[in-house]
Write a protein that holds these residues in place. Structure first.
Motif, PDB file in Angstrom:
ATOM      1  N   UNK A 110     -20.032  -1.703   4.926  1.00  0.00           N
ATOM      2  CA  UNK A 110     -20.780  -2.085   3.726  1.00  0.00           C
ATOM      3  C   UNK A 110     -19.859  -2.087   2.508  1.00  0.00           C
ATOM      4  N   UNK A 111     -18.986  -1.095   2.387  1.00  0.00           N
ATOM      5  CA  UNK A 111     -18.070  -1.042   1.248  1.00  0.00           C
ATOM      6  C   UNK A 111     -17.129  -2.247   1.255  1.00  0.00           C
ATOM      7  N   UNK A 112     -16.608  -2.603   2.422  1.00  0.00           N
ATOM      8  CA  UNK A 112     -15.696  -3.741   2.503  1.00  0.00           C
ATOM      9  C   UNK A 112     -16.401  -5.034   2.102  1.00  0.00           C
ATOM     10  N   UNK A 113     -17.616  -5.222   2.582  1.00  0.00           N
ATOM     11  CA  UNK A 113     -18.360  -6.434   2.223  1.00  0.00           C
ATOM     12  C   UNK A 113     -18.675  -6.462   0.727  1.00  0.00           C
ATOM     13  N   UNK A 114     -19.087  -5.318   0.187  1.00  0.00           N
ATOM     14  CA  UNK A 114     -19.381  -5.230  -1.234  1.00  0.00           C
ATOM     15  C   UNK A 114     -18.126  -5.484  -2.070  1.00  0.00           C
ATOM     16  N   UNK A 115     -17.009  -4.919  -1.655  1.00  0.00           N
ATOM     17  CA  UNK A 115     -15.749  -5.118  -2.392  1.00  0.00           C
ATOM     18  C   UNK A 115     -15.325  -6.579  -2.355  1.00  0.00           C
ATOM     19  N   UNK A 116     -15.525  -7.239  -1.215  1.00  0.00           N
ATOM     20  CA  UNK A 116     -15.177  -8.659  -1.137  1.00  0.00           C
ATOM     21  C   UNK A 116     -16.040  -9.498  -2.070  1.00  0.00           C
ATOM     22  N   UNK A 117     -17.321  -9.188  -2.140  1.00  0.00           N
ATOM     23  CA  UNK A 117     -18.216  -9.933  -3.032  1.00  0.00           C
ATOM     24  C   UNK A 117     -17.811  -9.724  -4.485  1.00  0.00           C
ATOM     25  N   UNK A 118     -17.538  -8.483  -4.848  1.00  0.00           N
ATOM     26  CA  UNK A 118     -17.131  -8.196  -6.231  1.00  0.00           C
ATOM     27  C   UNK A 118     -15.793  -8.865  -6.542  1.00  0.00           C
ATOM     28  N   UNK A 119     -14.848  -8.764  -5.628  1.00  0.00           N
ATOM     29  CA  UNK A 119     -13.515  -9.328  -5.867  1.00  0.00           C
ATOM     30  C   UNK A 119     -13.563 -10.848  -5.990  1.00  0.00           C
ATOM     31  N   UNK A 120     -14.334 -11.499  -5.163  1.00  0.00           N
ATOM     32  CA  UNK A 120     -14.395 -12.961  -5.221  1.00  0.00           C
ATOM     33  C   UNK A 120     -15.214 -13.455  -6.403  1.00  0.00           C
ATOM     34  N   UNK A 121     -16.218 -12.685  -6.795  1.00  0.00           N
ATOM     35  CA  UNK A 121     -17.083 -13.145  -7.873  1.00  0.00           C
ATOM     36  C   UNK A 121     -16.590 -12.810  -9.261  1.00  0.00           C
ATOM     37  N   UNK A 122     -15.917 -11.696  -9.429  1.00  0.00           N
ATOM     38  CA  UNK A 122     -15.574 -11.230 -10.769  1.00  0.00           C
ATOM     39  C   UNK A 122     -14.073 -11.075 -11.012  1.00  0.00           C
ATOM     40  N   UNK A 160     -11.275 -12.377  -9.619  1.00  0.00           N
ATOM     41  CA  UNK A 160     -10.289 -13.465  -9.532  1.00  0.00           C
ATOM     42  C   UNK A 160      -9.991 -14.123 -10.872  1.00  0.00           C
ATOM     43  N   UNK A 161     -10.888 -14.010 -11.822  1.00  0.00           N
ATOM     44  CA  UNK A 161     -10.664 -14.625 -13.131  1.00  0.00           C
ATOM     45  C   UNK A 161      -9.950 -13.724 -14.123  1.00  0.00           C
ATOM     46  N   UNK A 162      -9.660 -12.502 -13.736  1.00  0.00           N
ATOM     47  CA  UNK A 162      -9.028 -11.553 -14.650  1.00  0.00           C
ATOM     48  C   UNK A 162      -7.506 -11.719 -14.666  1.00  0.00           C
ATOM     49  N   UNK A 163      -6.897 -11.116 -15.669  1.00  0.00           N
ATOM     50  CA  UNK A 163      -5.443 -11.051 -15.760  1.00  0.00           C
ATOM     51  C   UNK A 163      -4.913 -10.299 -14.536  1.00  0.00           C
ATOM     52  N   UNK A 164      -3.696 -10.590 -14.119  1.00  0.00           N
ATOM     53  CA  UNK A 164      -3.171  -9.999 -12.888  1.00  0.00           C
ATOM     54  C   UNK A 164      -3.128  -8.471 -12.927  1.00  0.00           C
ATOM     55  N   UNK A 165      -2.895  -7.900 -14.097  1.00  0.00           N
ATOM     56  CA  UNK A 165      -2.842  -6.438 -14.206  1.00  0.00           C
ATOM     57  C   UNK A 165      -4.218  -5.830 -13.963  1.00  0.00           C
ATOM     58  N   UNK A 166      -5.251  -6.454 -14.535  1.00  0.00           N
ATOM     59  CA  UNK A 166      -6.616  -5.976 -14.300  1.00  0.00           C
ATOM     60  C   UNK A 166      -7.034  -6.203 -12.853  1.00  0.00           C
ATOM     61  N   UNK A 167      -6.574  -7.289 -12.275  1.00  0.00           N
ATOM     62  CA  UNK A 167      -6.853  -7.524 -10.853  1.00  0.00           C
ATOM     63  C   UNK A 167      -6.288  -6.389 -10.005  1.00  0.00           C
ATOM     64  N   UNK A 168      -5.059  -5.981 -10.312  1.00  0.00           N
ATOM     65  CA  UNK A 168      -4.422  -4.897  -9.566  1.00  0.00           C
ATOM     66  C   UNK A 168      -5.236  -3.613  -9.687  1.00  0.00           C
ATOM     67  N   UNK A 169      -5.669  -3.291 -10.898  1.00  0.00           N
ATOM     68  CA  UNK A 169      -6.477  -2.090 -11.115  1.00  0.00           C
ATOM     69  C   UNK A 169      -7.775  -2.174 -10.308  1.00  0.00           C
ATOM     70  N   UNK A 170      -8.433  -3.310 -10.365  1.00  0.00           N
ATOM     71  CA  UNK A 170      -9.693  -3.486  -9.643  1.00  0.00           C
ATOM     72  C   UNK A 170      -9.492  -3.362  -8.138  1.00  0.00           C
ATOM     73  N   UNK A 171      -8.461  -3.974  -7.607  1.00  0.00           N
ATOM     74  CA  UNK A 171      -8.219  -3.902  -6.165  1.00  0.00           C
ATOM     75  C   UNK A 171      -7.880  -2.477  -5.715  1.00  0.00           C
ATOM     76  N   UNK A 172      -7.127  -1.757  -6.546  1.00  0.00           N
ATOM     77  CA  UNK A 172      -6.815  -0.365  -6.201  1.00  0.00           C
ATOM     78  C   UNK A 172      -8.090   0.470  -6.205  1.00  0.00           C
TER      79      UNK A 172
END
Length: 72
Positions: free
Chosen positions: A20-32, A34-46
């Motif tokens: 469930x966490x992996x699916x939720x993380x994929x939805x959040x990552x694809x929806x929100x 991908x449009x952020x600056x690369x540094x914020x993307x790194x923080x979000x993915x971590x």
């Protein structure tokens, strides 16, 4: 509840948590994210990749709790 039963229940719950966490993380990552600056993307993915360890650790601590001694 005996430790053996807690471990069975905990194992099933851990598997569900990861899926469930992996699916939720994929939805959040694809929806929100991908449009952020690369540094914020790194923080979000971590954060998305690491925060699941908190509920997993609590669940494992519950699973490993010693049985109460029997009264009798």
């Amino acid at each position: 509840m005996p430790q053996r039963i807690r471990k069975l229940i905990g194992t099933v719950l851990l598997l569900l948590l990861v899926v469930v966490w992996a699916l939720m993380a994929m939805v959040i990552a694809q929806g929100r994210v991908t449009g952020l600056h690369w540094a914020w993307q790194t923080v979000c993915y971590v954060l998305l990749g690491g925060l699941w360890t908190i509920p997993a650790a609590l669940l494992i601590r519950w699973m490993e709790r010693a049985d109460k001694p029997r009264q009798g």
